[in-house]
Design an enzyme around this catalytic site. Structure first.
Site, short mmCIF file in Angstrom:
data_model
loop_
_atom_site.label_atom_id
_atom_site.label_comp_id
_atom_site.label_asym_id
_atom_site.label_seq_id
_atom_site.Cartn_x
_atom_site.Cartn_y
_atom_site.Cartn_z
N TYR A 1 -1.51 -1.03 10.54
CA TYR A 1 -1.66 -1.42 9.13
C TYR A 1 -0.43 -0.99 8.33
CZ TYR A 1 -3.34 -1.45 4.31
OH TYR A 1 -3.45 -1.65 2.96
N SER B 1 0.88 -1.16 0.00
CA SER B 1 0.00 0.00 0.00
C SER B 1 0.91 1.20 0.00
CB SER B 1 -0.86 0.00 1.27
OG SER B 1 -1.41 1.28 1.53
#
Length: 283
Positions: free
Chosen positions: A151, A137
């Site tokens: 995350y 990401s």
């Protein structure tokens, strides 16, 4: 030649994984796809034919992963491209999230991918070819997002081990690429893909604001087109000199440069201090 490739895609029942599987099958590739739920996967892909092998896999179980890899090789005879796409977002400030919540995110996003890599590599090494895509990401390159520290940490880990992996497997003719998508219009920010903190702390207003923005304002309004993202990944799988770092989206591109500017500024501002730590050889 490219249409003869065998792809293994994890997390294939929704999001970028589902878009990828559908496009691969549409273009004549052979695809083994994994999900926790076989029915959900089969219904979502909606494809009948020997080119598609749906697999129910628990990525946290080495036995389950090993069985899936064996079934793929038994069915198709080989694996050419591995896409570690499975993962979920975990919102919450670092103080808010329990050890269980943090470890749970690492179990899937990091150790699940490592299980796949560990069991796929013997086959790729023996055939002296292959390409592993690890989907991180933009949060795996810049962690400047309140509410997404854990995350981001999982995706930083993915980026780090992919860099090492690329150097380790290069002598065997295998490539590795870490993919940093920005915001793409998938169901990633919906409730079944985004974990929320069980014990939120009221004092963290900035965390709540960012968390709620992702759940509401950003969800459904992401600027990225998943179909176009998939086309880029498929293009890179055919490139002889594919990049180790693949950013996807204008937002990812811009955020990457912002991060690099921050690092550059910190390096230059503190250069005299940073470089003052060697032994003094004078005299």
């Amino acid at each position: 030649m490219s249409n003869n490739k065998v792809w293994l895609v994890t997390g294939a029942s929704k999001g970028l994984g589902l878009t990828l599987v559908k496009q691969l099958l549409n273009e004549g590739h052979q695809v083994a796809a994994t999900s926790r739920n076989l029915d959900d996967l089969s219904k979502a892909v909606n494809y009948t034919g020997n080119e598609f092998l749906p697999l129910a896999v628990d990525l946290k179980s080495e036995e389950s992963v090993a069985e899936a890899i064996k079934k793929t090789v038994d069915w198709f005879g080989k694996i050419d491209v591995v896409v570690n796409n499975a993962g979920y977002g975990q919102a919450g400030g670092l103080e808010e999230l329990s050890d269980e919540e943090a470890r749970g995110n690492f179990e899937v996003n990091v150790f699940g991918s490592l299980n796949i890599i560990r069991h796929a590599l013997p086959h790729l090494r023996s055939q002296k070819s292959g390409h592993i895509f690890n989907i991180a990401s933009i949060g795996g390159f810049t962690g400047a997002f309140p509410a997404f520290g854990i995350y981001c940490a999982t995706k930083f880990a993915v980026a780090g081990f992919t860099e090492s992996l690329a150097t380790e497997v290069a002598p065997f003719g295998i490539k590795a690429t870490v993919v940093y998508p920005g915001y793409f219009r998938t169901n990633f920010l919906t409730s079944d893909s985004l974990g929320l903190p069980k014990n939120p702390i009221a004092a963290y207003q900035n965390v709540r604001e960012v968390q709620q923005a992702h759940e509401n304002a950003i969800n459904g309004n992401q600027p990225g087109d998943p179909e176009k993202a998939i086309q880029v990944i498929m293009q890179m799988a055919a490139e002889p000199e594919a990049p180790v770092h693949l950013f996807l989206g204008q937002d990812a591109y811009d955020l990457a440069y912002q991060k690099m500017e921050v690092i550059k500024n910190d390096l230059e501002k503190w250069k005299p201090v940073i470089t003052s730590t060697g032994f003094d050889h004078a005299g």
